[in-house]
Design an enzyme around this catalytic site. Structure first.
Site, PDB file in Angstrom:
ATOM      1  N   GLU A 190       0.808  -1.212   0.000  1.00 57.01           N
ATOM      2  CA  GLU A 190       0.000   0.000   0.000  1.00 57.01           C
ATOM      3  C   GLU A 190       0.842   1.263   0.000  1.00 57.01           C
ATOM      4  OE1 GLU A 190      -3.006   2.398  -0.419  1.00 57.01           O
ATOM      5  OE2 GLU A 190      -3.360   0.239  -0.327  1.00 57.01           O
ATOM      6  N   GLU A 191       1.982   1.248   0.702  1.00 55.32           N
ATOM      7  CA  GLU A 191       2.721   2.498   0.916  1.00 55.32           C
ATOM      8  C   GLU A 191       4.132   2.511   0.342  1.00 55.32           C
ATOM      9  OE1 GLU A 191       0.781   4.557   1.705  1.00 55.32           O
ATOM     10  OE2 GLU A 191      -0.679   3.822   3.138  1.00 55.32           O
ATOM     11  N   SER A 599     -10.108  10.229  -0.622  1.00 53.97           N
ATOM     12  CA  SER A 599      -8.957   9.735   0.123  1.00 53.97           C
ATOM     13  C   SER A 599      -8.253  10.923   0.789  1.00 53.97           C
ATOM     14  CB  SER A 599      -8.029   8.935  -0.801  1.00 53.97           C
ATOM     15  OG  SER A 599      -7.101   8.186  -0.064  1.00 53.97           O
ATOM     16  N   ASP A 674     -14.061  -0.832   2.987  1.00 47.88           N
ATOM     17  CA  ASP A 674     -12.760  -0.202   2.727  1.00 47.88           C
ATOM     18  C   ASP A 674     -11.736  -0.750   3.717  1.00 47.88           C
ATOM     19  OD1 ASP A 674     -10.593   1.537   2.325  1.00 47.88           O
ATOM     20  OD2 ASP A 674     -11.904   3.228   1.874  1.00 47.88           O
ATOM     21  N   HIS A 706     -11.897   0.978  -1.215  1.00 48.25           N
ATOM     22  CA  HIS A 706     -11.407   2.346  -1.298  1.00 48.25           C
ATOM     23  C   HIS A 706     -11.519   2.907  -2.717  1.00 48.25           C
ATOM     24  CE1 HIS A 706      -9.326   5.717   0.472  1.00 48.25           C
ATOM     25  NE2 HIS A 706      -8.392   5.693  -0.457  1.00 48.25           N
TER      26      HIS A 706
END
Length: 737
Positions: A190-191, A599, A674, A706
């Site tokens: 994700e990051e 977001s 989400d 999401h």
């Protein structure tokens, strides 16, 4: 003569076939000799279904390799790991051929089709024949460099499959529950932009793999609300300030056997950011990022002993931006490394002992390609490195070449032509490249070019002519105007402005600020915006304004790092500056100004509404973070540190802290499944606003993740946003959407 009126653009048409952007060509790859180009392309009757195609350069012939139509509606089910991986890669809405690989000699293809693996072999004539079908669910399948084997993950274990006919062989056995082998953990996907958890050695004899142990992260029950059922998911979510997964790095022979564990240092409270092999096949290059993200070490580890040595270290007073630019030369004991140590991301040449030989690029611009690998190729004979950068303008990307041997950096040679965005895939011999090009007047266009930029062939010319899917609507499309403003500290802020259909310069129109504003993202780009919700808003009579505030990406450290220690302050200051400039234009009604975002953009829409209530009349906030202590470690701690170390920063960065200042009209939206920005964020805000007696509207989507705007709920969500702004700001009513 045909006097029939042009059809009205509707929200439904944005999602229907054929896609308004024209044929969608993805994941192009050139064969090693540049003789063939393979790529995924959207089907004419379904923009979200991808087939596999190939272009033969010599014969100038296009052929369909894999038609995914028979697989649509099949019985193969994706497992939870693959569904999550696609959500992290933002490809959850895609069907058909999701991924493909080609072996070293180009003879075999490995294709993932809706959860099933297919091994195909080229024929002298006709389409490739099916050699093997490997039942799912499996994830992240890839050829060994030799092409004799493939690897993938099944049931949280790393598996090797010998194409000579031997049954698949699990190289690990303890996968299950909180233990995952060969998989990237949530944070990495994700990051950190790392979506894989295993790596073939160049000689195909070994695989390095990550063993992820999430035991230290307490399982938290999370309710996913679907239209037909309620599901309780036990999720080990690494919230800011809490424990991360423990990631070990092992090496195992492709034939099986004992695992050799790599010594990554004491403590374990670090991130395994990147893993690469040196060309010798005996050494691993591991990028180890410390928990505070202010230190990044490059380690070289011997796979026989497991011992590693630190080759170089990057340090920053704020945070280190990860990248994929580590490139080892094959004909010389050197590697190329990217660093933003001078405030911009540039390339440096090192020897294998970690001594810098020379700097390769310099200037007030970045070597980058939107979090993808910016180094596109290296010609070791001519001693040139090819890369993409925003050297000409922050709003564009182009292909450049620089010398590996120049004593000091000189302006790089630009190879691609045309202002706008060039995304490049280069042949292994650096003799040709595929260029996917987009600009404000050009839908995404893909061409094959020689290394000098000369056109060889269009793979998808995508001319905006009378036959183009957007042709019936193009005359009413709003073309963006670009400009700049100056921030409080003198930095340049770029904006993009869309004027409404039927624009009257002496009439005051309602306006909407379309915001993202988060770190690592850039919105104001010279790319095509024809097939977008923006065009719906301009047809409804709205001016649409986008601004890249300080803190957003790809503009250098001084531009981005101003938000260190507190979020929702510098971004709000710049967006309010832009909104006030917008409101001062004689064609904008300052009393009818709205803002919307998703977001981080949803977070900023809320912070703007709460901290500048005199500026904005209405806001739409989609999937917003409202309490940063609930968001994940790697993203949140990069900017705010840990909650226990920066309680004041977390308090002031939280939407909930400012909720009492709500004065205008608010629409809150969120997907009820989400797993990135948990729906808890919106529910906490709902409770706070109710306790404060603040009226607002909300729209929650059962079962949605999401990225719901890209999926089936997007039609309803966009229609809801449009309806809200027409009611609150007085836009025109157009054909039902």
């Amino acid at each position: 003569m045909n006097d029939a009126p042009a059809p009205a653009l509707t929200i439904a048409r944005l999602f229907d076939a054929p896609g308004l952007a024209g044929p969608r060509l993805l994941a192009p790859r050139l064969s090693a000799d540049g003789a063939r180009v393979t790529f995924l392309q959207s089907a004419a009757d379904d923009p979200n279904r991808l087939d596999l195609w190939e272009y033969e350069v010599h014969d100038r012939r296009m052929c369909l390799l894999v038609d995914a139509t028979p697989a649509v509606g099949g019985t193969t089910t994706l497992d939870a790991a693959e569904r999550a991986r696609r959500e992290r890669r933002r490809t959850a809405a895609m069907r058909g051929v999701s991924e493909y690989a080609i072996d070293a000699d180009g003879r075999r293809l490995l294709v993932a089709v809706d959860g099933e693996l297919r091994v195909l072999e080229r024929q002298a004539e006709g389409p490739p024949r099916l050699v093997q079908a490997i039942p799912g669910p499996v994830t992240d399948a890839r050829f060994a460099p030799s092409g004799a084997r493939i690897a993938y993950v099944r049931d949280q274990n790393l598996v090797v499959h010998d194409l000579a006919g031997a049954p698949e062989r699990a190289l690990t056995a303890d996968g299950g529950g909180p233990i995952r082998n060969g998989m990237a953990e949530f944070i990495a996907q994700e990051e950190m932009n790392r979506h894989s958890g295993y790596w073939w050695s160049p000689d195909a004899r070994h695989l390095a793999f990550a063993r992820v142990d999430e035991s230290a992260i307490p399982p938290t029950p999370r309710l996913e609300i679907h239209a037909e059922a309620l599901t309780t998911v036990s999720e080990r979510y690494p919230a800011a300030g809490g424990a991360n997964a423990l990631v070990r790095l092992g090496v195992v022979a492709a034939a099986g056997g004992d695992v050799r564990w790599i010594d990554l240092g004491e403590g374990g409270d670090y991130y395994v950011a990147r893993v690469d092999w040196l060309p010798d096949g005996k050494t691993l290059a591991v990028q180890r990022q410390h928990r505070d993200q202010r230190t990044l070490d490059l380690l070289f580890a011997d796979i026989e002993t497991g011992r590693g040595r630190v080759v170089l270290t990057e340090r920053s007073p704020t945070w280190i931006e990860l990248n994929d630019e580590l490139t080892f030369l094959r004909d010389a004991p050197e590697f190329i490394w990217a660093s933003n140590r001078d405030g911009f991301t540039h390339l440096y040449l090192y020897d294998l002992d970690g001594r810098m030989r020379r700097r390769l690029t310099a200037g007030a611009w970045n070597v980058d390609d939107f979090h993808e690998r910016a180094i596109k190729g290296v010609d070791e004979k001519r001693r040139l490195v090819y890369f993409t950068a925003n050297a000409a303008a922050p709003t564009g990307r182009a292909l450049y070449a620089a010398s590996l041997d120049a004593e000091r950096p000189t302006p790089p040679k630009r190879l691609s032509e045309g202002d706008g965005i060039h995304q490049i895939v280069m042949a292994a011999d650096a003799g040709s490249y595929v260029d996917t090009y987009s600009a404000k007047a050009q839908p995404p266009q893909t061409s094959l070019r020689g290394i000098d930029g000369a056109l060889i062939a269009f793979l998808n010319e995508n001319r905006l002519d009378a036959a183009h899917p957007d042709a019936p609507y193009a005359a009413a499309n709003s073309s963006p105007e670009f400009g700049t403003l100056e921030s409080a500290d003198g930095q340049t802020l770029w904006y993009r402005l869309f004027k409404p259909v039927g624009f009257e310069p002496d009439r005051r129109h309602p306006a909407i600020v379309d915001v993202y504003g988060g770190p690592g993202v850039q919105r104001v780009l010279d790319d095509w915006s024809g097939a977008s919700f923006t065009q719906i808003l301009t047809r409804a009579g709205f001016v649409v304004f986008q601004l890249d505030n300080r803190g957003s990406g790809f503009r250098g450290a001084a531009f981005q790092e101003r938000l260190q220690g507190r979020l929702g302050r510098i971004e709000v200051e710049d967006q309010v500056l832009g909104a006030r400039w917008l409101a001062a234009q004689n064609f904008v009604d300052p009393a009818r100004l709205g803002v919307w975002g998703w977001s981080y953009g949803g977070y900023l829409a809320l912070m703007l509404m709460l901290q500048a209530p005199e500026t904005f009349r209405a806001a739409v906030a989609g999937a917003p973070v409202t309490d940063w202590s609930l968001y994940d470690t790697h993203y949140t701690e990069r900017y705010l540190g840990r909650p226990q170390d920066n309680p004041a920063g977390y308090l002031q960065s939280a939407v909930l802290t400012h909720a009492a200042q709500l004065r205008g009209r608010l629409l809150l939206m969120h997907g009820m499944a989400d797993d990135n920005v948990l729906v808890t964020h919106s529910l906490k805000l709902v409770r706070a606003l109710q306790d404060l007696g603040k009226p607002f509207e909300m729209m929650f989507y059962p079962g949605a993740k999401h990225g719901l705007l890209r999926e089936r709920d997007g039609r309803h969500a966009y229609a809801t946003i449009l309806d809200f702004f027409r009611r609150q700001l007085g836009g025109r009513w157009i054909m039902d959407n």
